[in-house]
Design a protein around this motif. Structure first.
Motif, mmCIF file in Angstrom:
data_model
loop_
_atom_site.group_PDB
_atom_site.id
_atom_site.type_symbol
_atom_site.label_atom_id
_atom_site.label_comp_id
_atom_site.label_asym_id
_atom_site.label_seq_id
_atom_site.Cartn_x
_atom_site.Cartn_y
_atom_site.Cartn_z
ATOM 1 N N VAL A 49 -3.976 28.232 2.450
ATOM 2 C CA VAL A 49 -4.166 26.779 2.383
ATOM 3 C C VAL A 49 -4.000 26.308 0.940
ATOM 4 O O VAL A 49 -3.321 25.315 0.666
ATOM 5 C CB VAL A 49 -5.549 26.381 2.945
ATOM 6 N N ALA A 50 -4.611 27.024 -0.004
ATOM 7 C CA ALA A 50 -4.497 26.659 -1.419
ATOM 8 C C ALA A 50 -3.058 26.807 -1.902
ATOM 9 O O ALA A 50 -2.547 25.962 -2.646
ATOM 10 C CB ALA A 50 -5.432 27.517 -2.264
ATOM 11 N N LEU A 51 -2.380 27.878 -1.475
ATOM 12 C CA LEU A 51 -0.981 28.065 -1.858
ATOM 13 C C LEU A 51 -0.096 26.959 -1.309
ATOM 14 O O LEU A 51 0.798 26.462 -1.994
ATOM 15 C CB LEU A 51 -0.473 29.430 -1.383
ATOM 16 N N GLN A 57 2.330 20.112 -4.120
ATOM 17 C CA GLN A 57 2.228 19.419 -5.410
ATOM 18 C C GLN A 57 3.450 19.688 -6.280
ATOM 19 O O GLN A 57 3.980 18.777 -6.917
ATOM 20 C CB GLN A 57 0.964 19.855 -6.155
ATOM 21 N N ALA A 58 3.906 20.943 -6.307
ATOM 22 C CA ALA A 58 5.072 21.297 -7.115
ATOM 23 C C ALA A 58 6.329 20.601 -6.600
ATOM 24 O O ALA A 58 7.166 20.141 -7.388
ATOM 25 C CB ALA A 58 5.264 22.819 -7.115
ATOM 26 N N GLU A 59 6.475 20.506 -5.281
ATOM 27 C CA GLU A 59 7.634 19.823 -4.702
ATOM 28 C C GLU A 59 7.626 18.341 -5.058
ATOM 29 O O GLU A 59 8.676 17.769 -5.377
ATOM 30 C CB GLU A 59 7.663 20.026 -3.190
ATOM 31 N N LYS A 60 6.455 17.708 -5.019
ATOM 32 C CA LYS A 60 6.360 16.294 -5.385
ATOM 33 C C LYS A 60 6.708 16.088 -6.857
ATOM 34 O O LYS A 60 7.404 15.136 -7.211
ATOM 35 C CB LYS A 60 4.953 15.763 -5.092
ATOM 36 N N ARG A 61 6.219 16.987 -7.723
ATOM 37 C CA ARG A 61 6.554 16.874 -9.150
ATOM 38 C C ARG A 61 8.050 17.054 -9.374
ATOM 39 O O ARG A 61 8.650 16.369 -10.197
ATOM 40 C CB ARG A 61 5.765 17.909 -9.967
ATOM 41 N N ALA A 62 8.669 17.967 -8.628
ATOM 42 C CA ALA A 62 10.108 18.192 -8.758
ATOM 43 C C ALA A 62 10.885 16.951 -8.319
ATOM 44 O O ALA A 62 11.873 16.566 -8.970
ATOM 45 C CB ALA A 62 10.535 19.409 -7.938
#
Length: 84
Positions: A49-51, A57-62
């Motif tokens: 779940v944490a991963l 979050q990383a995809e949104k930042r990208a």
């Protein structure tokens, strides 16, 4: 119950509650509520779940970075600094 491979065979781990793998050095803590797994330096492994949350979050930042890159390229193009 836990198992480990020893000399090519699976053997039962008698006390799995606070067991450390002699080969990998990872540590297991089994409680009635859950199983926690720790790296050799005692940092906890992240749950799935944490991963998944970190991945999202990383995809949104990208996506935001790509949009900002496109915006800046367009400003440079309008200023005549670069051509596409």
């Amino acid at each position: 119950m836990g198992l480990q491979r020893w000399q090519g065979k699976l053997t039962v781990i008698d006390e799995v509650e606070y067991w450390t793998s002699p080969l990998l050095g990872i540590h297991f803590e089994l409680t009635p509520e859950n199983l926690q797994i720790f790296y050799p330096d005692r940092r906890p492994f992240l749950s799935t779940v944490a991963l998944a949350a970190l991945t999202e979050q990383a995809e949104k930042r990208a996506e935001l970075a790509e949009a900002e890159n496109a915006r800046l390229k367009e400003l440079l193009r309008q200023a005549g600094v670069i051509e596409f």
